[in-house]
Every structure is written in C-alpha cells, then in structure tokens.
Enzyme design. Structure first.
Site, PDB file in Angstrom:
ATOM      1  N   HIS A   1      56.701  55.377  50.884  1.00  0.00           N
ATOM      2  CA  HIS A   1      56.369  54.003  50.001  1.00  0.00           C
ATOM      3  C   HIS A   1      57.733  52.648  50.013  1.00  0.00           C
ATOM      4  O   HIS A   1      58.837  53.255  50.667  1.00  0.00           O
ATOM      5  CB  HIS A   1      55.704  53.681  48.850  1.00  0.00           C
ATOM      6  CG  HIS A   1      57.024  54.828  47.865  1.00  0.00           C
ATOM      7  ND1 HIS A   1      58.188  54.796  47.581  1.00  0.00           N
ATOM      8  CD2 HIS A   1      56.974  56.411  47.199  1.00  0.00           C
ATOM      9  CE1 HIS A   1      58.597  55.423  46.222  1.00  0.00           C
ATOM     10  NE2 HIS A   1      57.852  56.836  46.318  1.00  0.00           N
TER      11      HIS A   1
ATOM     12  N   HIS B   1      60.986  54.669  49.032  1.00  0.00           N
ATOM     13  CA  HIS B   1      62.256  55.195  50.086  1.00  0.00           C
ATOM     14  C   HIS B   1      63.052  54.587  50.604  1.00  0.00           C
ATOM     15  O   HIS B   1      63.847  54.293  51.562  1.00  0.00           O
ATOM     16  CB  HIS B   1      60.997  55.745  50.855  1.00  0.00           C
ATOM     17  CG  HIS B   1      59.800  56.821  49.844  1.00  0.00           C
ATOM     18  ND1 HIS B   1      58.588  57.266  50.182  1.00  0.00           N
ATOM     19  CD2 HIS B   1      60.888  57.654  49.239  1.00  0.00           C
ATOM     20  CE1 HIS B   1      58.391  57.928  49.123  1.00  0.00           C
ATOM     21  NE2 HIS B   1      59.427  58.662  48.792  1.00  0.00           N
TER      22      HIS B   1
ATOM     23  N   CYS C   1      55.952  70.168  34.709  1.00  0.00           N
ATOM     24  CA  CYS C   1      55.597  69.213  35.062  1.00  0.00           C
ATOM     25  C   CYS C   1      55.079  69.281  37.079  1.00  0.00           C
ATOM     26  O   CYS C   1      56.591  69.195  37.765  1.00  0.00           O
ATOM     27  CB  CYS C   1      55.759  67.738  34.813  1.00  0.00           C
ATOM     28  SG  CYS C   1      54.951  66.286  35.934  1.00  0.00           S
TER      29      CYS C   1
ATOM     30  N   CYS D   1      57.082  66.124  38.848  1.00  0.00           N
ATOM     31  CA  CYS D   1      58.282  65.903  38.346  1.00  0.00           C
ATOM     32  C   CYS D   1      59.043  67.682  39.253  1.00  0.00           C
ATOM     33  O   CYS D   1      59.496  67.079  39.466  1.00  0.00           O
ATOM     34  CB  CYS D   1      59.408  66.354  37.383  1.00  0.00           C
ATOM     35  SG  CYS D   1      58.580  65.004  35.963  1.00  0.00           S
TER      36      CYS D   1
ATOM     37  N   CYS E   1      54.154  64.543  30.626  1.00  0.00           N
ATOM     38  CA  CYS E   1      55.308  64.431  30.911  1.00  0.00           C
ATOM     39  C   CYS E   1      55.828  62.469  30.812  1.00  0.00           C
ATOM     40  O   CYS E   1      54.035  62.268  31.332  1.00  0.00           O
ATOM     41  CB  CYS E   1      55.254  64.597  32.350  1.00  0.00           C
ATOM     42  SG  CYS E   1      56.424  63.727  33.716  1.00  0.00           S
TER      43      CYS E   1
ATOM     44  N   HIS F   1      54.406  61.359  34.702  1.00  0.00           N
ATOM     45  CA  HIS F   1      53.402  61.433  35.055  1.00  0.00           C
ATOM     46  C   HIS F   1      52.559  61.685  34.165  1.00  0.00           C
ATOM     47  O   HIS F   1      52.030  62.361  33.749  1.00  0.00           O
ATOM     48  CB  HIS F   1      53.953  62.789  35.977  1.00  0.00           C
ATOM     49  CG  HIS F   1      54.384  62.497  37.174  1.00  0.00           C
ATOM     50  ND1 HIS F   1      55.954  62.778  37.302  1.00  0.00           N
ATOM     51  CD2 HIS F   1      53.946  62.216  38.573  1.00  0.00           C
ATOM     52  CE1 HIS F   1      56.174  62.572  38.596  1.00  0.00           C
ATOM     53  NE2 HIS F   1      55.881  61.980  38.951  1.00  0.00           N
TER      54      HIS F   1
ATOM     55  N   LYS G   1      55.045  49.794  37.156  1.00  0.00           N
ATOM     56  CA  LYS G   1      54.892  50.494  38.065  1.00  0.00           C
ATOM     57  C   LYS G   1      53.973  50.670  39.587  1.00  0.00           C
ATOM     58  O   LYS G   1      52.529  50.514  39.491  1.00  0.00           O
ATOM     59  CB  LYS G   1      55.243  52.268  37.782  1.00  0.00           C
ATOM     60  CG  LYS G   1      55.443  53.302  38.476  1.00  0.00           C
ATOM     61  CD  LYS G   1      55.422  54.292  38.216  1.00  0.00           C
ATOM     62  CE  LYS G   1      55.874  55.572  38.994  1.00  0.00           C
ATOM     63  NZ  LYS G   1      56.582  57.287  38.566  1.00  0.00           N
TER      64      LYS G   1
ATOM     65  N   LYS H   1      48.538  53.497  43.431  1.00  0.00           N
ATOM     66  CA  LYS H   1      47.297  53.815  44.052  1.00  0.00           C
ATOM     67  C   LYS H   1      46.189  53.161  43.508  1.00  0.00           C
ATOM     68  O   LYS H   1      45.361  52.286  43.454  1.00  0.00           O
ATOM     69  CB  LYS H   1      47.192  54.765  44.712  1.00  0.00           C
ATOM     70  CG  LYS H   1      48.304  55.236  46.392  1.00  0.00           C
ATOM     71  CD  LYS H   1      48.210  56.398  46.510  1.00  0.00           C
ATOM     72  CE  LYS H   1      48.591  57.199  48.345  1.00  0.00           C
ATOM     73  NZ  LYS H   1      48.427  57.704  48.902  1.00  0.00           N
TER      74      LYS H   1
END
Length: 477
Positions: free
Chosen positions: A21, A24, A130, A133, A147, A150, A307, A310
C-alpha cells in the site's frame, strides 16, 4: 567529495498479509532518498528491505485464501520485491525474507545468545493479544474491548506456557541510549522515553507450536516457535551475514556496516516502540551494538485524516499511481506533498492537482523553456561544475526530506522569476541564457536523490544542449 564512511540504512519489513500500500511506498522512497544522498557524499552504503513472513496473521490469511502458507508468502513477497524497481528504488538494495534459511538460523543464534546471557525464562500466563498488531495489549491499549489500532478485530485471550524476554531489566540502559537524535522526530523520542519511564514489562517471545505452527522453531524446544517480532527484528543484522559470514571467512559486513558504521532504521509511527525500545533491549541482551538512529514516518491517510482502509474505499494503490503518473511523479509527491514526520492525506485528486501545477506546468515547463532558448541561441553545451549544496546537506542530515524538496522548488520559482524579468526570448542575451542553464543544472543535480530519472534527463539535456521533451505531460483526467 568522499567521507569513506560505511552507511547502513534499512526500512522495516512489510508484513505480507496483503498487497503493498501507499505507506510501504512512502517508506521505501524516503529511505531510498537518504541512501542515494549518502552515495552522492561518496559513502559506501548498504541499503536493506525485505518481507516479514511469520506469525498468526500470515497463517490465518493463507487459510482464508485457500493457499499453502509458503505459497502464500512467496506470492506476496514477490509483489513487494517487484514494487521496488517500479518506484525507482536503488537497484543495489538488499532484500531479506524472514523465511530464508539464513535468516532463520540467525534468529535462532540470536535467541541462544540472549538465553545464554540470562534474559529468557519460561512461565505460564494469560493475556489479551491483538492478531492485527501481533502483540499483547495492556488495559491502557484497549478501547471498548478491542485494540485501539485494530478496532475491527476481536482480541484473543491467550493462556499458555511461553518463553519470556526480561524487557523489564533494560529501562535505565534504554534511557541512557536515548540521546537527543536517537529517535527522529523529537516527539517520537519523547513518547518512547515516557513509555520506558512508566516501567517496562517482560513480554512473551514464543507460542506453542500446536496453537501457532508458522514460525521459527525455538532452539532446544520444538514445542515452541518464536514470537514473530522477536524473529523479524533480527533481519536487520541477518541481512549483513550475522553471525556466520565472518566465521566462514566471508567479508564481515556486520562489523563494517553495523558495528563501525551508522545503522539507521526507518519505520512508521506504529513501529516506534518495537524499533526504538524492544529491538534495542534485545541487542543489549545479545551483547551487540545498538542502532544509531530510528527515523519515524507518520501515516498516509485518506482525505480529512481518516485512516486508509479497504472497507472505506479510500486505499490508494502505489502500482496504479505509477502506471498512470510515473514513478518520478509519485516520488515527488511522497517527498514534497506529504509531511516528513506527521500524518498526511493522499488522494488521487490532490495528487493530480499537484502533478499539473508543480511538475507539468512547473518543472517540466521550466526545463523545456530553458533548453529551447539554449539550443536556439547558444553555440554549444554550457559547462557547469556542480557543487554539493550546503542547505540540502544540512536538511538531509536531519532527514528533513520535505524541507529539502521545498528548498529546490524555491529555486525553481526563483529561476522562473529570473526568466520573466530578463525576457531572454526578446533580448536573445546569451549571458542570461547561460545563467539560466547554469541555474537549471544546479536544480537538476539537486533532484538526484529525490527524482533520479528526472535529474538524469535534465543533466543530459544540458550536456547535449538539446530540448528535453515530454518530461511531465499534463494529465487532466
């Protein structure tokens, strides 16, 4: 100019539970800018990246995809590896996979040394975990039973006998390590200091194989596999051949680039604790030198700071952006339009607007105008001696990539203004045109670490005294 210094730079290793993504791409490009800059300074550079391929999240993702787990990680590792040349990342970058035998053997040797030094023990425990993570969560890190990062995943409750790392013993040593610029920016350094000052807790570094099969076997205990972070962090030195190459008579890259060099690690802000505290304590426990610097990026977000995900439909694919706009345009946007250390939004609309304003109508038009006048009115190429720019040097020494790019675009604006004032298309003044080409040459060379192909085209156009056409064609849809 050469400093003869050995420089080591590494990104974090992307976790291969999904395709690459924009976050990266940002980390790869920014690390590449610094790697290229150190080469310009005449330093020998070892540049590292790769893929993190163990853990529960990978195992689960492979099952959901109806694929064997090795087949699954092979597929996604290839996607990350093929992304690098698409982004014009230096072709001498090293790519380490945590499923490589050499890495796994190094991770096991690292475990042995930490264990022999008395920093690993076994106990039964119960914790909330989690999978997103791949780490345990304390009550302060849990919001509404999930979390804080997440929020779409239920926490797992783990109750088993595991091996633990004596993280709690390294608080004072870590605080001694945290000099002014150990973690950049200062805000992330301060966060890490506060985390350590609150008191460190030992953490689990293994899982029972019967519950989590996909991991590096714990040396001397086949019932356990290593906790994914304990394994993956070792890549930063296993890529250098630690600990086997020197014993086998091969060049000791670990000694050269990690011990005697300047090991710098790039990471996202969600990795700061792992890179800046856990990994540093692990190195201390193994009796190895620490990193020299951790450089922390903010997140790439959707519009309004939301954030990317998808489910929200706001994810931007870096491969699609390169295919449509080109790698150099993406490198420009990542380096100049996204904050170096804070969160920044990335939308296709914002990208297109910036491309047209600053590349097509800006830099591209400037190069075309300047070289058309040079080709028409000058007898031959302008001979230009390029010198390293002190302002850029100072900014990049502090990893201020956005400020460095802004400095270059200020020079682009100043050259545009110079042309408007001198009106060389009317005066045909060769001295003014020569000054234009000289200034453009300086801009072209300065762009080298940020936009290497663009830099090359500008420098070649000046060397050949020819118009550089089609540098950045306008895109309106």
């Amino acid at each position: 100019m050469s400093t003869n210094k050995a420089q080591y730079l590494t990104t974090t290793l992307p976790y291969v539970n999904s395709k690459p993504h924009m976050g990266h791409a940002l980390e790869f490009i920014r690390a590449d800018v610094i790697a290229r800059w150190h080469k310009i300074l005449g330093e020998e550079v070892y540049f590292n990246t790769g893929t993190d391929e163990h853990g529960q999240k990978i195992f689960t993702a492979a099952e959901l995809a109806n694929m064997g787990v090795q087949e699954y990680v092979d597929k996604f590792a290839l996607e990350f590896k093929t992304l690098l040349p698409l982004l014009n990342i230096s072709d001498d970058i090293h790519f380490v996979r945590t499923t490589d035998e050499r890495h796994m053997l190094a991770a096991q040797e690292f475990w042995k040394r930490v264990n022999d030094n008395g920093f690993i023990y076994k106990k039964s425990y119960k914790t909330k975990y989690c999978v997103g993570c791949e780490s345990e969560k304390t009550d302060s890190e849990i919001v509404d039973g999930r979390c804080a990062i997440h929020t779409n995943l239920d926490l797992e409750v783990i109750e088993e006998e595991n091996y633990f790392f004596k993280f709690s013993t390294f608080g004072e040593k870590l605080l001694e390590l945290y000099k002014e610029d150990f973690i950049i920016p200062e805000s992330r350094l301060n966060e890490t200091k506060e985390f350590v000052k609150r008191g460190l807790e030992d953490f689990s570094i293994s899982r029972l194989r019967e519950k989590m099969q996909w991991g590096v076997p714990v040396p001397g205990d086949d019932k356990h596999v290593m906790y994914v972070w304990f394994d993956a962090l070792v890549n930063y030195i296993s890529t250098l051949g630690w600990p086997f190459d020197s014993a086998q008579g091969k060049p000791d890259l670990f000694e050269k680039f990690w011990v005697e060099g300047e090991p710098i690690q790039f990471c996202g802000k969600d990795n700061t604790r792992f890179q800046g505290a856990m990994w540093q304590a692990m190195l201390m426990a193994a009796g190895l030198p620490n990193s020299k610097r951790i450089v922390v990026n903010g997140f790439v977000t959707g519009e309004g700071g939301v954030k990317m995900s998808k489910s929200l439909g706001n994810v931007v694919d870096p491969v699609e952006m390169v295919n449509k706009f080109g790698a150099e345009a993406l490198r420009y946007f990542v380096c100049r339009e996204i904050s170096t250390f804070e969160d920044s939004p990335f939308t296709v609309e914002r990208f297109r607007e910036s491309y047209n304003a600053n590349l097509a109508n800006g830099l591209g038009n400037l190069v075309s105008r300047t070289m058309k006048l040079a080709e028409t009115y000058l007898e031959g190429p302008v001979q230009v001696e390029h010198k390293l720019h002190n302002t850029l040097k100072e900014l990049l020494e502090h990893f201020e990539i956005q400020k460095a790019m802004n400095h270059i675009w200020t020079e682009i604006g100043e050259l545009d203004q110079f042309i408007q004032e001198k009106k060389p298309w009317e005066t045909k003044d060769k001295k003014v045109i020569t000054q234009m080409v000289t200034k453009l040459s300086h801009i072209g060379h300065s762009l080298s670490p940020f936009m290497p192909e663009t830099s090359k085209k500008i420098v070649e156009a000046i060397a050949n005294n020819k118009i550089s056409t089609g540098l950045f064609p306008r895109i309106d849809a």
